[in-house]
Design an enzyme around this catalytic site. Sequence first.
Site, PDB file in Angstrom:
ATOM      1  N   TRP A 107       0.848  -1.191   0.000  1.00 21.68           N
ATOM      2  CA  TRP A 107       0.000   0.000   0.000  1.00 21.68           C
ATOM      3  C   TRP A 107       0.878   1.233   0.000  1.00 21.68           C
ATOM      4  O   TRP A 107       1.935   1.245   0.638  1.00 21.68           O
ATOM      5  CB  TRP A 107      -0.884   0.012   1.247  1.00 21.68           C
ATOM      6  CG  TRP A 107      -2.336  -0.146   0.955  1.00 21.68           C
ATOM      7  CD1 TRP A 107      -2.924  -0.468  -0.216  1.00 21.68           C
ATOM      8  CD2 TRP A 107      -3.387   0.003   1.906  1.00 21.68           C
ATOM      9  NE1 TRP A 107      -4.284  -0.536  -0.055  1.00 21.68           N
ATOM     10  CE2 TRP A 107      -4.596  -0.248   1.234  1.00 21.68           C
ATOM     11  CE3 TRP A 107      -3.426   0.325   3.265  1.00 21.68           C
ATOM     12  CZ2 TRP A 107      -5.835  -0.187   1.868  1.00 21.68           C
ATOM     13  CZ3 TRP A 107      -4.653   0.378   3.900  1.00 21.68           C
ATOM     14  CH2 TRP A 107      -5.848   0.123   3.207  1.00 21.68           C
TER      15      TRP A 107
ATOM     16  N   ASN B  13      -2.297  -3.430  -4.503  1.00 21.45           N
ATOM     17  CA  ASN B  13      -3.674  -3.573  -4.048  1.00 21.45           C
ATOM     18  C   ASN B  13      -4.457  -2.287  -4.270  1.00 21.45           C
ATOM     19  O   ASN B  13      -3.889  -1.225  -4.454  1.00 21.45           O
ATOM     20  CB  ASN B  13      -3.681  -3.929  -2.560  1.00 21.45           C
ATOM     21  CG  ASN B  13      -3.393  -5.407  -2.355  1.00 21.45           C
ATOM     22  OD1 ASN B  13      -4.249  -6.252  -2.569  1.00 21.45           O
ATOM     23  ND2 ASN B  13      -2.161  -5.730  -1.995  1.00 21.45           N
ATOM     24  N   CYS B  14      -5.782  -2.446  -4.189  1.00 21.71           N
ATOM     25  CA  CYS B  14      -6.697  -1.311  -4.294  1.00 21.71           C
ATOM     26  C   CYS B  14      -6.200  -0.184  -3.402  1.00 21.71           C
ATOM     27  O   CYS B  14      -5.876  -0.448  -2.256  1.00 21.71           O
ATOM     28  CB  CYS B  14      -8.099  -1.745  -3.855  1.00 21.71           C
ATOM     29  SG  CYS B  14      -9.235  -0.392  -3.524  1.00 21.71           S
ATOM     30  N   PRO B  15      -6.105   1.036  -3.842  1.00 17.20           N
ATOM     31  CA  PRO B  15      -6.646   1.597  -5.087  1.00 17.20           C
ATOM     32  C   PRO B  15      -5.637   1.676  -6.240  1.00 17.20           C
ATOM     33  O   PRO B  15      -5.967   2.236  -7.278  1.00 17.20           O
ATOM     34  CB  PRO B  15      -7.003   3.021  -4.661  1.00 17.20           C
ATOM     35  CG  PRO B  15      -5.897   3.400  -3.712  1.00 17.20           C
ATOM     36  CD  PRO B  15      -5.523   2.115  -2.998  1.00 17.20           C
ATOM     37  N   ASP B  40      -4.444  -8.279  -7.604  1.00 19.56           N
ATOM     38  CA  ASP B  40      -5.463  -7.906  -6.616  1.00 19.56           C
ATOM     39  C   ASP B  40      -6.755  -8.649  -6.958  1.00 19.56           C
ATOM     40  O   ASP B  40      -7.285  -8.512  -8.058  1.00 19.56           O
ATOM     41  CB  ASP B  40      -5.673  -6.382  -6.659  1.00 19.56           C
ATOM     42  CG  ASP B  40      -6.793  -5.910  -5.727  1.00 19.56           C
ATOM     43  OD1 ASP B  40      -7.451  -6.755  -5.083  1.00 19.56           O
ATOM     44  OD2 ASP B  40      -7.006  -4.692  -5.657  1.00 19.56           O
TER      45      ASP B  40
END
Lengths: 166, 75
Positions: A107, B13-15, B40
């Site tokens: 992330w 991964n998202c976003p 994802d």
Amino acid sequence: MERGDTTMEEKKKRMAIIASKGTLDMAYPPLILASTAGAMDVEVTIFFTLYGVDIVNKKKYASLQVAPIANPAMPSPIPMPNIIGMLPGMTAMGTSMMKGMIKKINWPTIPELVKTCLDLDVKMIACTPTLEMTGVKKEDLVDGVILAGAAEFLDFALDANISLFI
Amino acid sequence: MEATKTLDCKGLNCPMPVVKTKKALSEMKPGEILKMEATDRGSKSDITAFANRTGNELLEVKEEGGTFIFFLKKK
């Protein structure tokens, strides 16, 4: 009317978000929704108020924390009572654990995600009374964040398709 | 399928797959084809929704060993 055709382009969909929390876990949802919506050609405004202003404060946004105390959802390496979260160092430990999990799934960091949102033309407003109250200056905020009050946000939110308080 | 440009979003991964797809498409010309690869598990639904909303056409989606491969035509 087809989705995404020229008729819909004339009036873009809108999403209005109020971000009121300044913990690491609560900083992600507004930024993830905003960046995704921005990518989907939605006009987005995020109004950062109270602790939420930390998300766009350059002095703070890279070091937001998550508190294990009163947060039973927080994963723990070993089973222990939640009250342990009050002990010194537990917030730092919880934060470091969460940062590890965030890194594991690749992330973006909060500063990266803020930049991503601005690149996608997400409008970011920092609440002026909060700045007065906390002594945060405009220079402390990420470039591109504007200062305004509730009326500016409401002017946008009144025509929004989605309004969220986070 | 012949693609003008390929974008690797594997491991993201998202976003990020949606955000990077948007950025890649914005650098392309109308009618050009973007091949995007992602792992994802939400990306199949996400890219479909992205295509529907933005008007970029999702020409094909396939899955090969846990990787989703998307072909999008720039609007």
